[in-house]
Write a protein that holds these residues in place. Structure first.
Motif, mmCIF file in Angstrom:
data_model
loop_
_atom_site.group_PDB
_atom_site.id
_atom_site.type_symbol
_atom_site.label_atom_id
_atom_site.label_comp_id
_atom_site.label_asym_id
_atom_site.label_seq_id
_atom_site.Cartn_x
_atom_site.Cartn_y
_atom_site.Cartn_z
ATOM 1 N N TYR A 41 0.804 -1.225 0.000
ATOM 2 C CA TYR A 41 0.000 0.000 0.000
ATOM 3 C C TYR A 41 0.837 1.275 0.000
ATOM 4 O O TYR A 41 0.733 2.101 0.899
ATOM 5 N N PHE A 49 -5.591 -0.606 -5.279
ATOM 6 C CA PHE A 49 -6.554 -1.349 -4.460
ATOM 7 C C PHE A 49 -7.954 -0.741 -4.597
ATOM 8 O O PHE A 49 -8.948 -1.468 -4.700
ATOM 9 N N ILE A 52 -9.341 -2.107 -7.627
ATOM 10 C CA ILE A 52 -9.758 -3.518 -7.441
ATOM 11 C C ILE A 52 -11.184 -3.563 -6.904
ATOM 12 O O ILE A 52 -12.019 -4.335 -7.372
ATOM 13 N N TYR A 58 -14.862 -8.451 -7.996
ATOM 14 C CA TYR A 58 -14.515 -8.252 -6.581
ATOM 15 C C TYR A 58 -15.790 -7.897 -5.802
ATOM 16 O O TYR A 58 -16.105 -6.739 -5.550
ATOM 17 N N LEU A 60 -16.607 -8.322 -2.684
ATOM 18 C CA LEU A 60 -16.525 -8.018 -1.241
ATOM 19 C C LEU A 60 -17.019 -6.606 -0.908
ATOM 20 O O LEU A 60 -17.882 -6.426 -0.045
ATOM 21 N N GLY A 163 -14.015 -4.448 5.288
ATOM 22 C CA GLY A 163 -13.413 -4.919 4.036
ATOM 23 C C GLY A 163 -12.759 -6.280 4.102
ATOM 24 O O GLY A 163 -12.034 -6.655 3.196
ATOM 25 N N SER A 165 -10.317 -6.938 5.897
ATOM 26 C CA SER A 165 -8.876 -6.726 6.071
ATOM 27 C C SER A 165 -8.315 -7.711 7.086
ATOM 28 O O SER A 165 -7.126 -8.073 7.030
ATOM 29 N N ASN A 168 -6.337 -10.709 5.866
ATOM 30 C CA ASN A 168 -4.930 -10.657 5.435
ATOM 31 C C ASN A 168 -3.964 -11.015 6.564
ATOM 32 O O ASN A 168 -2.754 -11.037 6.366
ATOM 33 N N TYR A 208 -9.920 -12.514 -7.289
ATOM 34 C CA TYR A 208 -8.491 -12.206 -7.128
ATOM 35 C C TYR A 208 -7.709 -12.357 -8.438
ATOM 36 O O TYR A 208 -6.487 -12.299 -8.449
ATOM 37 N N THR A 215 -5.610 -6.618 -10.344
ATOM 38 C CA THR A 215 -4.972 -7.313 -9.214
ATOM 39 C C THR A 215 -3.557 -7.744 -9.586
ATOM 40 O O THR A 215 -2.635 -7.685 -8.760
ATOM 41 N N PHE A 218 -1.501 -4.784 -9.110
ATOM 42 C CA PHE A 218 -1.373 -4.520 -7.668
ATOM 43 C C PHE A 218 -0.219 -5.371 -7.099
ATOM 44 O O PHE A 218 0.621 -4.875 -6.341
ATOM 45 N N ILE A 254 -1.723 -15.624 -2.582
ATOM 46 C CA ILE A 254 -1.335 -14.766 -3.702
ATOM 47 C C ILE A 254 0.189 -14.706 -3.757
ATOM 48 O O ILE A 254 0.852 -14.476 -2.737
ATOM 49 N N GLU A 284 0.661 -12.160 -0.276
ATOM 50 C CA GLU A 284 -0.529 -11.979 0.574
ATOM 51 C C GLU A 284 -1.211 -13.318 0.795
ATOM 52 O O GLU A 284 -1.166 -14.181 -0.079
ATOM 53 N N SER A 286 -5.396 -14.219 1.870
ATOM 54 C CA SER A 286 -6.691 -13.596 2.143
ATOM 55 C C SER A 286 -7.615 -14.697 2.644
ATOM 56 O O SER A 286 -8.105 -15.513 1.860
HETATM 57 C C1 AVI Z 1 -7.423 -5.432 1.693
HETATM 58 N N1 AVI Z 1 -7.794 -6.834 1.569
HETATM 59 C C2 AVI Z 1 -8.984 -7.140 2.343
HETATM 60 C C3 AVI Z 1 -7.876 -7.319 0.180
HETATM 61 C C4 AVI Z 1 -8.359 -8.785 0.141
HETATM 62 O O1 AVI Z 1 -9.381 -9.044 -0.487
HETATM 63 O O2 AVI Z 1 -7.729 -9.623 0.788
HETATM 64 C C5 AVI Z 1 -6.548 -7.176 -0.536
HETATM 65 C C6 AVI Z 1 -6.572 -7.693 -1.946
HETATM 66 N N2 AVI Z 1 -5.560 -8.275 -2.557
HETATM 67 C C7 AVI Z 1 -5.889 -8.582 -3.796
HETATM 68 N N3 AVI Z 1 -7.132 -8.217 -3.992
HETATM 69 C C8 AVI Z 1 -7.582 -7.642 -2.864
#
Ligand code: AVI
Length: 323
Positions: A41, A49, A52, A58, A60, A163, A165, A168, A208, A215, A218, A254, A284, A286
């Motif tokens: 970030y 992001f 995304i 996406y 979420l 979100g 978060s 992660n 993703y 992504t 990112f 990821i 990452e 998730s």
């Molecule tokens: C910030 N976080 C909740 C995102 C997730 O969905 O885990 C980060 C993300 N990485 C790739 N896409 C979104």
């Protein structure tokens, strides 16, 4: 307090490049190799992001925003008056639904936004103050942990961690984060947390691996940042984003896979790491959650469930906990 906005800059006494260099070197030396996701970030990473969250795959952000819009008044009725403290606030767009519900009861509402990205924080604080003159915004430019000591002074509080978060974090980081929040809150305070739920692999993987490739960019941006800040000399055309759902661990994993051999330099430390062609670095995880298991973990840490809000498909949940 008067309406308006204030930005407090925290944690700037630490040398950020050195912190990045040390963390990157430790992650590259580990097996499997990994990099901490907090370094995704920077200013460009935060903008990517945001993009995304606007991709059709996406789900979420879209579902969580709908849940907040639908249930904000109910959440206010359950918590009563409270200062809103958002950990990792990002662009704060979703939070506006809560602020409106709060403003329906009080002419002056306190909103404390905590984020490591100074640019995101400034933009969000300005936007909210301009749109809602009755909101007193305080932006704290630091990681969320540094804001924990403030929580008791602000009580009654509704802390927010939206979100998914929390997904992660590793399982042990999740427990210590929830423990930290629980300890920082005063009995009677509330904590609203957004969690992405376990579901079909294809739906999760599409989120993703968006078709527009945002992504992928990112993930690649982390190596752009390493080249710029750490002099890593990575051939960016050899970096390939991969996001695969592991149904046993219930998490998306990821990683960046290198299609050619690479020597990655960490110049501030005068270190170098050689990766063979086909090697990967995890950037990452998730995690995806089961509501009952999440609620029982929170309960063991003295955070009792007050209400759970989910969409019809059961894809995402907002969990309201009471300390
Ligand atoms: C910030 N976080 C909740 C995102 C997730 O969905 O885990 C980060 C993300 N990485 C790739 N896409 C979104």
């Amino acid at each position: 307090i008067a309406a308006g906005e204030t930005i407090i800059r925290g944690s700037h006494e630490i040398d950020e490049v050195r912190d990045f260099a040390l963390a990157a070197a430790a992650g590259l030396a580990s097996h499997p190799r990994k990099l901490e996701s907090r370094f995704l970030y920077d200013a460009r990473g935060s903008r990517l992001f945001d993009l995304i969250t606007q991709q059709p795959e996406y789900y979420l952000t879209r579902i969580e925003t709908d849940l907040l819009a639908t249930h904000a008044a109910k959440i206010r009725a359950l918590t009563g008056p409270a200062t809103l403290v958002e950990l990792g606030s990002g662009n704060s767009i979703k939070t506006e639904h809560l602020l409106k519900a709060w403003l329906a009861h009080e002419s002056l509402v306190g909103y404390v936004a905590v984020d490591v990205s100074e640019s995101a924080l400034r933009e969000a604080s300005r936007g909210i103050s301009a749109a809602h003159p009755g909101v007193r915004v305080i932006g704290i430019n630091s990681d969320y942990k540094s804001s924990f000591p403030l929580l008791s002074a602000l009580s009654p509080v509704l802390a927010l961690f939206l979100g998914s978060s929390i997904g992660n974090f590793s399982p042990s980081e999740t427990t210590s984060f929830l423990q930290g929040v629980s300890t920082a809150l005063t009995p009677g305070d509330f904590f609203l947390v957004g969690i992405d739920l376990v579901k079909e692999k294809s739906v999760i993987e599409a989120a993703y691996n968006d078709a527009a490739g945002v992504t992928q960019e990112f993930t690649r941006n982390l190596f752009v940042r390493m080249n710029r800040e750490l002099g890593s000399g990575i051939d960016l055309s050899a970096v390939h984003h991969e996001a695969v759902y592991n149904p046993v661990k219930e998490q998306v994993e990821i990683q960046a896979r290198f299609t050619r051999q690479q020597t990655i330099r960490i110049e501030p430390l005068n270190e170098r790491f050689t990766l063979s062609s086909g090697e990967a670095i995890q950037t990452e995880i998730s995690r995806k959650f089961n509501v009952d298991r999440f609620v029982s973990l929170a309960g063991r840490l003295d955070l009792a469930v007050e209400e759970v809000f989910t969409d019809q498909q059961n894809w995402f949940a907002l969990v309201l906990l009471r300390r």
